[in-house]
Design an enzyme around this catalytic site. Structure first.
Site, PDB file in Angstrom:
ATOM      1  N   SER A  13       0.833  -1.214   0.000  1.00 26.49           N
ATOM      2  CA  SER A  13       0.000   0.000   0.000  1.00 26.49           C
ATOM      3  C   SER A  13       0.870   1.267   0.000  1.00 26.49           C
ATOM      4  O   SER A  13       0.476   2.295  -0.571  1.00 26.49           O
ATOM      5  CB  SER A  13      -0.983   0.007   1.171  1.00 26.49           C
ATOM      6  OG  SER A  13      -0.315   0.198   2.392  1.00 26.49           O
ATOM      7  N   ILE A  92      16.284  -7.422   6.968  1.00 29.81           N
ATOM      8  CA  ILE A  92      17.298  -6.438   7.360  1.00 29.81           C
ATOM      9  C   ILE A  92      18.294  -6.334   6.220  1.00 29.81           C
ATOM     10  O   ILE A  92      18.863  -7.340   5.777  1.00 29.81           O
ATOM     11  CB  ILE A  92      17.979  -6.852   8.668  1.00 29.81           C
ATOM     12  CG1 ILE A  92      16.926  -6.855   9.778  1.00 29.81           C
ATOM     13  CG2 ILE A  92      19.118  -5.897   9.002  1.00 29.81           C
ATOM     14  CD1 ILE A  92      17.444  -7.311  11.108  1.00 29.81           C
ATOM     15  N   VAL A  93      18.467  -5.116   5.748  1.00 29.24           N
ATOM     16  CA  VAL A  93      19.334  -4.887   4.591  1.00 29.24           C
ATOM     17  C   VAL A  93      20.791  -5.046   5.006  1.00 29.24           C
ATOM     18  O   VAL A  93      21.210  -4.538   6.049  1.00 29.24           O
ATOM     19  CB  VAL A  93      19.060  -3.470   4.043  1.00 29.24           C
ATOM     20  CG1 VAL A  93      20.078  -3.079   3.012  1.00 29.24           C
ATOM     21  CG2 VAL A  93      17.660  -3.416   3.451  1.00 29.24           C
ATOM     22  N   HIS A 109       8.656   2.967   9.066  1.00 27.08           N
ATOM     23  CA  HIS A 109       8.428   2.097  10.221  1.00 27.08           C
ATOM     24  C   HIS A 109       7.158   2.566  10.943  1.00 27.08           C
ATOM     25  O   HIS A 109       6.981   3.762  11.172  1.00 27.08           O
ATOM     26  CB  HIS A 109       9.635   2.174  11.170  1.00 27.08           C
ATOM     27  CG  HIS A 109       9.466   1.278  12.345  1.00 27.08           C
ATOM     28  ND1 HIS A 109       9.576  -0.092  12.253  1.00 27.08           N
ATOM     29  CD2 HIS A 109       9.128   1.545  13.632  1.00 27.08           C
ATOM     30  CE1 HIS A 109       9.336  -0.625  13.439  1.00 27.08           C
ATOM     31  NE2 HIS A 109       9.065   0.350  14.290  1.00 27.08           N
TER      32      HIS A 109
HETATM   33  C1  GRF Z   1       3.810  -0.833   6.848  1.00 29.55           C
HETATM   34  O1  GRF Z   1       3.094  -0.831   8.065  1.00 29.55           O
HETATM   35  C2  GRF Z   1       5.204  -0.294   7.046  1.00 29.55           C
HETATM   36  O2  GRF Z   1       5.264   0.675   8.042  1.00 29.55           O
HETATM   37  C3  GRF Z   1       5.967  -1.521   7.456  1.00 29.55           C
HETATM   38  O3  GRF Z   1       5.418  -2.569   6.711  1.00 29.55           O
HETATM   39  C4  GRF Z   1       4.082  -2.249   6.359  1.00 29.55           C
HETATM   40  C5  GRF Z   1       4.003  -2.350   4.861  1.00 29.55           C
HETATM   41  O4  GRF Z   1       2.703  -2.154   4.387  1.00 29.55           O
HETATM   42  N1  GRF Z   1       7.381  -1.325   7.243  1.00 29.55           N
HETATM   43  P1  GRF Z   1       2.454  -2.050   2.829  1.00 29.55           P
HETATM   44  O5  GRF Z   1       3.033  -3.334   2.214  1.00 29.55           O
HETATM   45  O6  GRF Z   1       3.124  -0.823   2.321  1.00 29.55           O
HETATM   46  O7  GRF Z   1       0.954  -2.003   2.664  1.00 29.55           O
END
Ligand code: GRF
Length: 215
Positions: A13, A92-93, A109
């Site tokens: 998303s 983790i990259v 995050h």
């Molecule tokens: C989000 O909550 C983001 O903060 C975290 O992973 C989730 C990814 O959601 N790192 P989407 O795949 O972008 O819908």
């Protein structure tokens, strides 16, 4: 025009929010490639719908994690990617990719870092019983969610919130601040001094603090 490479593992998303900003003409960028580590990631459907090139790279096909990230770096570099976007990339990259793109990898995050790094930031916030949480866009370093902070946004947390209800509230703001951070980068307004990100012409924005009555 800024060349982006997006790494994702799932729903995508945030990837969609970035696509929408570009298509609306509010972000001067082009997504050169979506790379996924999961062949069932819904992000792939989004790439197809918007005619964005995508690539599934299976980590199991590489002798080591470093080799997997070397492959990712090669694919990004061969498409002249300038900024790498981790949009729900659940790994983790490793150092190799970070060194290939120093202060040129952004992550989102779902908590106000440095609180609640790692997995399930929203659940950690609910379980801890805090009253304000949010989301953070940061540059990626070798730690887990420890890199220099670019933008944060805050939401209230109710005692009745669940992981799901809080996640939904935070996600709306993720979709605002991730494209905004990329826009600041595209406009050449970000620089990193130590662990502090300086922003040229920074404006405090009320829209990044959700009022309980507006949620
Ligand atoms: C989000 O909550 C983001 O903060 C975290 O992973 C989730 C990814 O959601 N790192 P989407 O795949 O972008 O819908």
């Amino acid at each position: 025009m800024l060349n982006l490479g997006v790494l994702a593992s799932g729903r995508g998303s945030n990837f969609q929010a970035i696509i929408d900003e570009i298509e609306a003409g509010r972000l001067d960028a082009e997504i050169k490639i979506l790379i996924v580590d999961n062949p069932n990631a819904y992000a792939i459907e989004r790439a197809k719908r918007h005619s964005i090139e995508y690539l599934y790279i299976n980590p199991k096909e590489f002798p080591s994690k470093d080799d997997f990230f070397i492959k990712i770096a090669d694919e990004l570099k061969s498409r002249d990617v300038e900024l790498v976007i981790l949009a729900g990339f659940m790994r983790i990259v490793r150092k190799f990719l970070i060194d290939a793109f120093p202060n040129r990898i952004m992550n989102i995050h779902p908590a106000l870092l440095p609180s609640f790094p790692g997995l399930h930031g929203q659940k950690q916030a609910v379980d801890y019983g805090i009253r304000i949480s949010g989301c953070t866009v940061h540059f990626v370093d070798e730690g887990m969610d420890t890199g220099p902070v670019i933008i944060q946004a805050a939401v209230p947390v109710s005692p009745d919130d669940t992981e799901d209800s809080l996640s939904a509230r935070i996600l709306k703001l993720e979709h605002k601040i991730f494209p905004e951070a990329i826009r600041l980068y595209a406009e050449g307004r970000l620089s990193v001094e130590g662990r502090v990100v300086k922003i040229k012409g920074y404006e405090l924005k009320d829209e990044f603090i959700v009022n309980p009555s507006l949620r």
